[in-house]
Design an enzyme around this catalytic site. Structure first.
Site, PDB file in Angstrom:
ATOM      1  CE  LYS A 170      -1.342   7.978   1.477  1.00  0.00           C
ATOM      2  NZ  LYS A 170      -2.259   6.840   1.716  1.00  0.00           N
ATOM      3  CG  ASP A 194      -1.865  -1.205   1.218  1.00  0.00           C
ATOM      4  OD1 ASP A 194      -2.246  -1.661   0.117  1.00  0.00           O
ATOM      5  OD2 ASP A 194      -2.178  -1.706   2.310  1.00  0.00           O
ATOM      6  CD  GLU A 195       4.710  -0.482  -0.406  1.00  0.00           C
ATOM      7  OE1 GLU A 195       3.837  -0.752  -1.262  1.00  0.00           O
ATOM      8  OE2 GLU A 195       5.341  -1.348   0.227  1.00  0.00           O
ATOM      9  CE  LYS A 251       2.401  -2.524  -4.357  1.00  0.00           C
ATOM     10  NZ  LYS A 251       2.095  -2.141  -2.963  1.00  0.00           N
ATOM     11  N   GLY A 252       0.188   1.553  -7.327  1.00  0.00           N
ATOM     12  CA  GLY A 252      -0.779   1.730  -8.414  1.00  0.00           C
ATOM     13  C   GLY A 252      -0.726   3.138  -8.983  1.00  0.00           C
ATOM     14  CE  LYS A 253       0.586  10.177  -7.831  1.00  0.00           C
ATOM     15  NZ  LYS A 253       0.506  11.471  -7.220  1.00  0.00           N
ATOM     16  CG  ASP A 278      -0.256  14.434   0.496  1.00  0.00           C
ATOM     17  OD1 ASP A 278       0.512  13.587  -0.002  1.00  0.00           O
ATOM     18  OD2 ASP A 278      -1.466  14.207   0.715  1.00  0.00           O
ATOM     19  CB  VAL A 310      -8.126  -6.119  -0.485  1.00  0.00           C
ATOM     20  CG1 VAL A 310      -8.728  -7.516  -0.581  1.00  0.00           C
ATOM     21  CG2 VAL A 310      -7.237  -5.848  -1.683  1.00  0.00           C
ATOM     22  N   GLY A 369      -4.476  -4.518  -3.688  1.00  0.00           N
ATOM     23  CA  GLY A 369      -5.539  -3.550  -3.973  1.00  0.00           C
ATOM     24  C   GLY A 369      -4.921  -2.186  -4.201  1.00  0.00           C
ATOM     25  CG  HIS A 370      -2.770  -1.677  -6.898  1.00  0.00           C
ATOM     26  ND1 HIS A 370      -1.834  -1.853  -5.911  1.00  0.00           N
ATOM     27  CD2 HIS A 370      -2.684  -2.759  -7.697  1.00  0.00           C
ATOM     28  CE1 HIS A 370      -1.206  -2.998  -6.117  1.00  0.00           C
ATOM     29  NE2 HIS A 370      -1.703  -3.569  -7.184  1.00  0.00           N
ATOM     30  NE  ARG A 384      -7.460  -6.780   6.889  1.00  0.00           N
ATOM     31  CZ  ARG A 384      -6.484  -7.675   6.801  1.00  0.00           C
ATOM     32  NH1 ARG A 384      -6.166  -8.418   7.843  1.00  0.00           N
ATOM     33  NH2 ARG A 384      -5.814  -7.842   5.678  1.00  0.00           N
ATOM     34  CG  ASN A 408      -2.670 -11.063  -2.246  1.00  0.00           C
ATOM     35  OD1 ASN A 408      -2.612 -10.759  -3.437  1.00  0.00           O
ATOM     36  ND2 ASN A 408      -1.701 -11.713  -1.632  1.00  0.00           N
ATOM     37  CD  GLN A 422       0.849  -8.979  -2.529  1.00  0.00           C
ATOM     38  OE1 GLN A 422       1.533  -9.562  -3.347  1.00  0.00           O
ATOM     39  NE2 GLN A 422      -0.436  -8.841  -2.683  1.00  0.00           N
TER      40      GLN A 422
HETATM   41  P1  GDP Z   1      -0.724   0.241  -3.589  1.00  0.00           P
HETATM   42  O1  GDP Z   1      -1.345  -1.028  -3.124  1.00  0.00           O
HETATM   43  O2  GDP Z   1       0.737   0.296  -3.326  1.00  0.00           O
HETATM   44  O3  GDP Z   1      -1.060   0.563  -5.022  1.00  0.00           O
HETATM   45  O4  GDP Z   1      -1.356   1.397  -2.705  1.00  0.00           O
HETATM   46  P2  GDP Z   1      -2.905   1.598  -2.332  1.00  0.00           P
HETATM   47  O5  GDP Z   1      -3.612   2.127  -3.525  1.00  0.00           O
HETATM   48  O6  GDP Z   1      -3.457   0.392  -1.673  1.00  0.00           O
HETATM   49  O7  GDP Z   1      -2.779   2.680  -1.189  1.00  0.00           O
HETATM   50  C1  GDP Z   1      -2.276   3.962  -1.435  1.00  0.00           C
HETATM   51  C2  GDP Z   1      -3.394   4.984  -1.140  1.00  0.00           C
HETATM   52  O8  GDP Z   1      -2.842   6.279  -1.058  1.00  0.00           O
HETATM   53  C3  GDP Z   1      -4.443   5.046  -2.221  1.00  0.00           C
HETATM   54  O9  GDP Z   1      -5.682   5.360  -1.629  1.00  0.00           O
HETATM   55  C4  GDP Z   1      -3.991   6.197  -3.108  1.00  0.00           C
HETATM   56  O10 GDP Z   1      -5.067   6.835  -3.780  1.00  0.00           O
HETATM   57  C5  GDP Z   1      -3.382   7.110  -2.087  1.00  0.00           C
HETATM   58  N1  GDP Z   1      -2.232   7.916  -2.545  1.00  0.00           N
HETATM   59  C6  GDP Z   1      -1.261   7.581  -3.422  1.00  0.00           C
HETATM   60  N2  GDP Z   1      -0.325   8.550  -3.470  1.00  0.00           N
HETATM   61  C7  GDP Z   1      -0.707   9.496  -2.604  1.00  0.00           C
HETATM   62  C8  GDP Z   1      -0.137  10.746  -2.175  1.00  0.00           C
HETATM   63  O11 GDP Z   1       0.935  11.149  -2.579  1.00  0.00           O
HETATM   64  N3  GDP Z   1      -0.837  11.440  -1.222  1.00  0.00           N
HETATM   65  C9  GDP Z   1      -2.019  11.015  -0.719  1.00  0.00           C
HETATM   66  N4  GDP Z   1      -2.607  11.769   0.212  1.00  0.00           N
HETATM   67  N5  GDP Z   1      -2.584   9.859  -1.097  1.00  0.00           N
HETATM   68  C10 GDP Z   1      -1.925   9.106  -2.020  1.00  0.00           C
HETATM   69  P1  IMO Z   2      -0.890  -4.215  -2.150  1.00  0.00           P
HETATM   70  O1  IMO Z   2      -0.508  -4.735  -3.514  1.00  0.00           O
HETATM   71  C1  IMO Z   2      -0.986  -4.622   2.157  1.00  0.00           C
HETATM   72  C2  IMO Z   2      -0.972  -8.686   3.763  1.00  0.00           C
HETATM   73  C3  IMO Z   2      -2.230  -9.085   4.490  1.00  0.00           C
HETATM   74  C4  IMO Z   2      -1.640  -9.997   5.540  1.00  0.00           C
HETATM   75  C5  IMO Z   2      -0.532 -10.721   4.776  1.00  0.00           C
HETATM   76  C6  IMO Z   2      -0.926 -12.078   4.225  1.00  0.00           C
HETATM   77  O2  IMO Z   2      -2.197  -3.519  -2.141  1.00  0.00           O
HETATM   78  O3  IMO Z   2       0.231  -3.432  -1.570  1.00  0.00           O
HETATM   79  P2  IMO Z   2      -2.448 -12.819   2.181  1.00  0.00           P
HETATM   80  O4  IMO Z   2      -3.895 -12.561   1.898  1.00  0.00           O
HETATM   81  O5  IMO Z   2      -1.527 -12.318   1.144  1.00  0.00           O
HETATM   82  O6  IMO Z   2      -2.170 -14.257   2.527  1.00  0.00           O
HETATM   83  O7  IMO Z   2      -2.163 -11.987   3.548  1.00  0.00           O
HETATM   84  O8  IMO Z   2      -0.192  -9.867   3.690  1.00  0.00           O
HETATM   85  N1  IMO Z   2      -1.163  -8.194   2.386  1.00  0.00           N
HETATM   86  C7  IMO Z   2      -1.130  -6.904   2.050  1.00  0.00           C
HETATM   87  N2  IMO Z   2      -0.996  -5.797   2.821  1.00  0.00           N
HETATM   88  N3  IMO Z   2      -1.067  -4.507   0.818  1.00  0.00           N
HETATM   89  C8  IMO Z   2      -1.172  -5.614   0.039  1.00  0.00           C
HETATM   90  O9  IMO Z   2      -1.127  -5.562  -1.302  1.00  0.00           O
HETATM   91  C9  IMO Z   2      -1.248  -6.882   0.657  1.00  0.00           C
HETATM   92  N4  IMO Z   2      -1.369  -8.145   0.196  1.00  0.00           N
HETATM   93  C10 IMO Z   2      -1.305  -8.945   1.270  1.00  0.00           C
HETATM   94  O10 IMO Z   2      -2.874  -7.966   5.056  1.00  0.00           O
HETATM   95  O11 IMO Z   2      -1.044  -9.242   6.553  1.00  0.00           O
HETATM   96 MG    MG Z   3      -2.810  -1.642  -1.783  1.00  0.00          MG
END
Ligand code: GDP
Ligand code: IMO
Ligand code: MG
Length: 422
Positions: A329, A13-14, A16-18, A331, A298, A40-41, A301, A38, A222
């Site tokens: 992030k 959730d860093e 990556k998708g953005k 900001d 996803v 979610g972007h 939580r 698993n 991940q």
């Molecule tokens: P991913 O799984 O690595 O693609 O990341 P996620 O999409 O799960 O989580 C990143 C969240 O931060 C998403 O809700 C994005 O819309 C949001 N996001 C991405 N870049 C930034 C940023 O620079 N600032 C803020 N405030 N939100 C961001």
């Molecule tokens: P993205 O691509 C954050 C975490 C789960 C759990 C552990 C194992 O959005 O960054 P799993 O269902 O893979 O067996 O769960 O890994 N986890 C993630 N946490 N972002 C993800 O993907 C994750 N994919 C799995 O929360 O701790």
């Molecule tokens: Mg994610």
């Protein structure tokens, strides 16, 4: 443009998708190479919000989007995702989406056993997404998984299904759960067969196309600390996430993955159980969660939040040989008067600069922090480095110095355009 791998360097959730979406206009193809639904972007483009789990994020710009052999695919989830994305005006057809024919499938039995085992573990649960990802990987290495190509011949498919169900029923019996009829799984697979072949291509055809198409982006899911080998085991996911997996999970030779971009949040989050040395169980942690909207894409939580941990980042940089990062992030930190960075750990009075594998040491980890002045000014939406507050520049430079890494991109908001290139 060089072929580039995008790798998360924390617990996922860093953002990556953005970044994949932001950079994808310079690439001809985007390949997912590990994980499953698993992941979610959340991607915000032109007032629309896309939530992607299995589709490569390049699909939004209609790039050739490949689900590579290293991914496990839940067909029901993928079909729903295709419908959702098409409703937002993105065309998905055999020109834009290719799924390798040797991909292993995630089925209802995998989702169920994931849930059963988590329930059984009680407070020791991993906190999986319960999407069946772990059990599907177990079946893959156990050589009993059903692959998309197996759907072709229904006679041999039934034999494979019986073999798979036989194994699952042994487990289900042990867990006191209802046994499964192989015909139910067979029927599930026939439903999948009706639509999935329009996107499915022989894996060697995909590899050949990727080798000739131009610049390819490898989209990691991940993050490094969830890597099955190098992460905080057993609180990890079931796939490898590091750079080498880009090659293994796509079939593209390692010499053709030219560059790596690490994706790093300006603080740290994790979803699910497991160690988290810089976690903040106080009002600052709550501030980061609310300000950063840190809710899992996803599972919905709440994400646990804490300070930037340079020890973990250095570990992640090493295993993927990362030279450049996108810092996401910043900001979210705009209103904080003081900001801390963890630069080392103390365990029983001894300083170390790595994350210990031995879980018996985790509760003894004391983070060593440096404290910086917050900028208490707006970085949100800034698109030029020069326009950032000096103290924000200072924070970024400090991260570069401590982690010995170049910050190549800074993200100042969720929208595509809220991005600084250095
Ligand atoms: P991913 O799984 O690595 O693609 O990341 P996620 O999409 O799960 O989580 C990143 C969240 O931060 C998403 O809700 C994005 O819309 C949001 N996001 C991405 N870049 C930034 C940023 O620079 N600032 C803020 N405030 N939100 C961001
Ligand atoms: P993205 O691509 C954050 C975490 C789960 C759990 C552990 C194992 O959005 O960054 P799993 O269902 O893979 O067996 O769960 O890994 N986890 C993630 N946490 N972002 C993800 O993907 C994750 N994919 C799995 O929360 O701790
Ligand atoms: Mg994610």
């Amino acid at each position: 443009m060089s072929n580039t791998a995008i790798i998360g360097l924390q617990w996922g959730d860093e953002g990556k998708g953005k970044i994949v979406d932001f950079l994808s206009d310079k690439f001809q193809a985007v390949v997912r190479f590990q994980g499953g639904n698993n992941a979610g972007h959340t991607i915000k483009v032109d007032g629309k919000v896309f939530k992607l789990s299995l589709l490569p994020s390049g699909i939004i710009r209609q790039k050739y989007s490949v689900i590579g052999s290293g991914v496990v695919v839940d067909p029901e989830s993928l079909l729903q995702e295709i419908i959702n994305v098409e409703e937002k005006g993105v065309k998905i057809n055999s020109e834009t989406l290719a799924i390798a024919d040797n991909v292993c499938l995630v089925l209802s039995i995998h989702r169920q056993v994931d849930q059963f085992l988590e329930n059984r573990k009680g407070i020791n649960k991993i906190g999986t997404t319960c999407r069946g990802n772990g059990p599907a990987h177990e079946d893959k290495v156990g050589r009993r998984a059903i692959r998309i190509c197996d759907l072709n011949d229904e006679n041999s498919l039934m034999v494979k299904v019986e073999n798979l169900v036989d194994y699952h029923n042994v487990i289900r019996k042990g867990l006191g759960e209802e046994l499964i009829d192989p015909n139910a799984i067979f029927a599930e697979l026939l439903k999948t067969k009706k639509w999935i072949f329009q996107y499915c291509r022989p894996v060697f055809e995909i590899i050949k196309k990727l080798e000739n198409i131009g610049a390819v982006m490898f989209e990691g899911a991940q993050g490094a600390l969830l890597d099955i080998s190098f992460g905080t085991y057993p609180f990890v996911t079931s796939s490898n996430i590091s750079l080498a997996q880009a090659s293994i999970g796509s079939g593209i030779g390692f010499d053709k993955v030219h560059k790596t971009l690490g994706i790093v949040k300006a603080y740290t989050t994790r979803v699910g159980s497991g160690p988290f040395p810089t976690e903040l169980n106080d009002e600052i942690g709550e501030f980061l969660r609310i300000e950063g909207n840190e809710v899992g894409t996803v599972t919905g939580r709440n994400r646990r939040c804490g300070w930037f941990d340079a020890v973990l980042i250095k570990h992640a940089i090493k295993i993927s040989s990362v030279k450049e990062i996108a810092l996401m992030k910043i900001d979210v930190l705009d209103k904080l008067p003081k900001i801390k960075i963890c630069v080392g750990y103390k365990i029983n009075g001894k300083e170390i600069d790595y994350f210990p594998s031995d879980s018996s040491l985790w509760s003894a980890i004391e983070p060593i922090y440096i404290e910086l002045e917050g900028w208490k000014d707006k970085t949100q939406g800034v698109t030029n480095f020069a326009d950032l507050p000096n103290l924000a520049k200072n924070y970024i430079r400090k991260i570069e110095e401590i982690c010995n890494i170049k910050v190549a991109i800074i993200s100042t908001g969720a929208k595509r355009e809220e991005t600084i290139i250095l």
